[in-house]
Design a protein around this motif. Structure first.
Motif, PDB file in Angstrom:
ATOM      1  N   TYR A 221       0.809  -1.215   0.000  1.00 13.49           N
ATOM      2  CA  TYR A 221       0.000   0.000   0.000  1.00 13.49           C
ATOM      3  C   TYR A 221       0.847   1.274   0.000  1.00 13.49           C
ATOM      4  N   TYR A 222       2.012   1.245   0.639  1.00 13.11           N
ATOM      5  CA  TYR A 222       2.808   2.460   0.786  1.00 13.11           C
ATOM      6  C   TYR A 222       3.788   2.698  -0.352  1.00 13.11           C
ATOM      7  N   GLY A 223       4.066   1.686  -1.149  1.00 12.12           N
ATOM      8  CA  GLY A 223       5.089   1.838  -2.175  1.00 12.12           C
ATOM      9  C   GLY A 223       6.449   1.937  -1.518  1.00 12.12           C
ATOM     10  N   ASP A 224       7.412   2.465  -2.248  1.00 10.42           N
ATOM     11  CA  ASP A 224       8.735   2.623  -1.638  1.00 10.42           C
ATOM     12  C   ASP A 224       8.986   4.075  -1.250  1.00 10.42           C
ATOM     13  N   GLU A 225       7.943   4.890  -1.330  1.00 12.19           N
ATOM     14  CA  GLU A 225       7.990   6.316  -0.989  1.00 12.19           C
ATOM     15  C   GLU A 225       8.963   7.083  -1.873  1.00 12.19           C
ATOM     16  N   ASP A 226       9.265   6.541  -3.062  1.00  8.34           N
ATOM     17  CA  ASP A 226      10.121   7.234  -4.016  1.00  8.34           C
ATOM     18  C   ASP A 226       9.551   7.045  -5.417  1.00  8.34           C
ATOM     19  N   ARG A 227       9.897   5.958  -6.080  1.00  4.94           N
ATOM     20  CA  ARG A 227       9.472   5.736  -7.462  1.00  4.94           C
ATOM     21  C   ARG A 227       8.323   4.758  -7.619  1.00  4.94           C
ATOM     22  N   ILE A 228       8.072   3.956  -6.612  1.00  5.19           N
ATOM     23  CA  ILE A 228       7.006   2.961  -6.692  1.00  5.19           C
ATOM     24  C   ILE A 228       5.833   3.461  -5.871  1.00  5.19           C
ATOM     25  N   GLY A 229       4.704   3.591  -6.556  1.00  2.00           N
ATOM     26  CA  GLY A 229       3.517   4.150  -5.910  1.00  2.00           C
ATOM     27  C   GLY A 229       2.726   3.129  -5.112  1.00  2.00           C
ATOM     28  N   THR A 230       1.533   3.534  -4.747  1.00  2.00           N
ATOM     29  CA  THR A 230       0.621   2.716  -3.966  1.00  2.00           C
ATOM     30  C   THR A 230       0.112   1.533  -4.777  1.00  2.00           C
ATOM     31  N   SER A 231       0.173   0.355  -4.193  1.00  2.00           N
ATOM     32  CA  SER A 231      -0.395  -0.871  -4.779  1.00  2.00           C
ATOM     33  C   SER A 231       0.041  -1.100  -6.222  1.00  2.00           C
ATOM     34  N   VAL A 232       1.361  -1.146  -6.448  1.00  2.65           N
ATOM     35  CA  VAL A 232       1.908  -1.348  -7.790  1.00  2.65           C
ATOM     36  C   VAL A 232       2.567  -2.727  -7.874  1.00  2.65           C
ATOM     37  N   PRO A 233       2.054  -3.607  -8.760  1.00  2.00           N
ATOM     38  CA  PRO A 233       2.738  -4.880  -8.979  1.00  2.00           C
ATOM     39  C   PRO A 233       4.017  -4.625  -9.778  1.00  2.00           C
ATOM     40  N   ILE A 234       5.027  -5.475  -9.588  1.00  2.88           N
ATOM     41  CA  ILE A 234       6.322  -5.246 -10.242  1.00  2.88           C
ATOM     42  C   ILE A 234       6.901  -6.534 -10.812  1.00  2.88           C
ATOM     43  N   ILE A 235       7.866  -6.348 -11.707  1.00  2.00           N
ATOM     44  CA  ILE A 235       8.646  -7.449 -12.269  1.00  2.00           C
ATOM     45  C   ILE A 235      10.090  -7.231 -11.829  1.00  2.00           C
ATOM     46  N   CYS A 236      10.725  -8.259 -11.302  1.00  2.00           N
ATOM     47  CA  CYS A 236      12.131  -8.169 -10.881  1.00  2.00           C
ATOM     48  C   CYS A 236      12.914  -9.295 -11.536  1.00  2.00           C
ATOM     49  N   GLU A 237      14.052  -8.944 -12.111  1.00  2.00           N
ATOM     50  CA  GLU A 237      14.990  -9.959 -12.593  1.00  2.00           C
ATOM     51  C   GLU A 237      16.102 -10.025 -11.561  1.00  2.00           C
ATOM     52  N   VAL A 238      16.269 -11.187 -10.949  1.00  2.00           N
ATOM     53  CA  VAL A 238      17.191 -11.362  -9.824  1.00  2.00           C
ATOM     54  C   VAL A 238      18.268 -12.367 -10.197  1.00  2.00           C
ATOM     55  N   SER A 239      19.533 -12.011  -9.922  1.00  4.41           N
ATOM     56  CA  SER A 239      20.659 -12.920 -10.141  1.00  4.41           C
ATOM     57  C   SER A 239      21.362 -13.153  -8.814  1.00  4.41           C
ATOM     58  N   VAL A 240      21.466 -14.415  -8.411  1.00  6.09           N
ATOM     59  CA  VAL A 240      22.182 -14.755  -7.183  1.00  6.09           C
ATOM     60  C   VAL A 240      23.615 -15.095  -7.571  1.00  6.09           C
ATOM     61  N   HIS A 241      24.568 -14.348  -7.000  1.00  6.13           N
ATOM     62  CA  HIS A 241      25.984 -14.551  -7.312  1.00  6.13           C
ATOM     63  C   HIS A 241      26.626 -15.576  -6.388  1.00  6.13           C
ATOM     64  N   SER A 242      26.262 -15.507  -5.099  1.00  8.17           N
ATOM     65  CA  SER A 242      26.833 -16.471  -4.160  1.00  8.17           C
ATOM     66  C   SER A 242      25.940 -16.594  -2.927  1.00  8.17           C
ATOM     67  N   ILE A 243      26.091 -17.734  -2.263  1.00 12.67           N
ATOM     68  CA  ILE A 243      25.399 -17.980  -0.995  1.00 12.67           C
ATOM     69  C   ILE A 243      26.460 -18.433  -0.012  1.00 12.67           C
ATOM     70  N   THR A 244      26.645 -17.644   1.042  1.00 10.79           N
ATOM     71  CA  THR A 244      27.613 -17.994   2.074  1.00 10.79           C
ATOM     72  C   THR A 244      26.843 -18.538   3.264  1.00 10.79           C
ATOM     73  N   LYS A 245      27.102 -19.796   3.574  1.00 12.51           N
ATOM     74  CA  LYS A 245      26.378 -20.452   4.665  1.00 12.51           C
ATOM     75  C   LYS A 245      26.764 -19.873   6.013  1.00 12.51           C
ATOM     76  N   LYS A 246      25.775 -19.762   6.882  1.00 14.71           N
ATOM     77  CA  LYS A 246      26.006 -19.295   8.242  1.00 14.71           C
ATOM     78  C   LYS A 246      26.774 -20.361   8.989  1.00 14.71           C
ATOM     79  N   GLU A 247      27.775 -19.917   9.740  1.00 18.44           N
ATOM     80  CA  GLU A 247      28.578 -20.895  10.485  1.00 18.44           C
ATOM     81  C   GLU A 247      28.016 -21.142  11.853  1.00 18.44           C
TER      82      GLU A 247
END
Length: 180
Positions: free
Chosen positions: A154-180
């Protein structure tokens, strides 16, 4: 005199130990505001789902999957060797992502957002992306479509993304470091 003092103390004790009574409300509110909000949210969700399904149907070359968490995704790049190593609580995920509108207009680029280091479930991140990262392995790139309630809500990101806006994200995972 002594008896009257005892009698007075007895009366004070008996009437002074009365349990407090609940006060009744001055005015009674109906659930009409809540009911109206529920109906608005249902209508918004239906509208967003229809728009998302139209995008999915227009891209038959992408094999979209539905997550159990209320968003859609497909693999741009899948790990060559499936290690089944996905991030768990406390693991550090190094990733990049961009954010676009459903019409494909760029909101945030990968260059603007830079490389992110995220301690799984220990830092703030919008719920869709947090749940999406849990599905990924190092070396994978996934495109997610998040309805507004899984994105910035409902709040958006208070910058560029308005109220109740669906989005598309392309995400690339470079590495996963396991918790010790």
């Amino acid at each position: 005199m002594k008896h009257s003092l005892y009698l007075l103390l007895l009366i004070i004790t008996v009437f002074g130990c009365k349990t407090p009574e609940a006060r009744t409300p001055v005015s009674v509110k109906s659930g009409s505001t809540i009911d109206a909000s529920i109906e608005r949210n249902k209508a918004l969700n239906k509208k967003e789902t229809e728009a998302i399904k139209a995008i999915i149907n227009a891209q038959p070359e992408n094999k979209y999957q539905t997550s159990g968490n209320g968003f859609w995704y497909y693999y741009n790049t899948k790990a060559e060797i499936e290690t089944k190593v996905t991030p768990k609580f406390g693991d550090i995920v190094k990733y990049t992502y961009n954010v676009k509108s459903l019409k494909g207009q760029s909101i945030y680029t990968k260059e603007e957002l830079k490389i992110q280091n995220y301690a799984m479930d220990q830092q703030e991140l919008f719920s869709g992306l947090r749940e999406g990262l849990k599905l990924m392995q190092a070396g994978e790139t996934v495109t997610f479509i998040f309805p507004s309630h899984k994105a910035y809500g409902y709040y958006g990101d208070e910058d560029r993304i308005g109220t109740s806006v669906p989005i598309i994200c392309e995400v690339s995972v470079h590495s996963i470091t396991k918790k010790e």
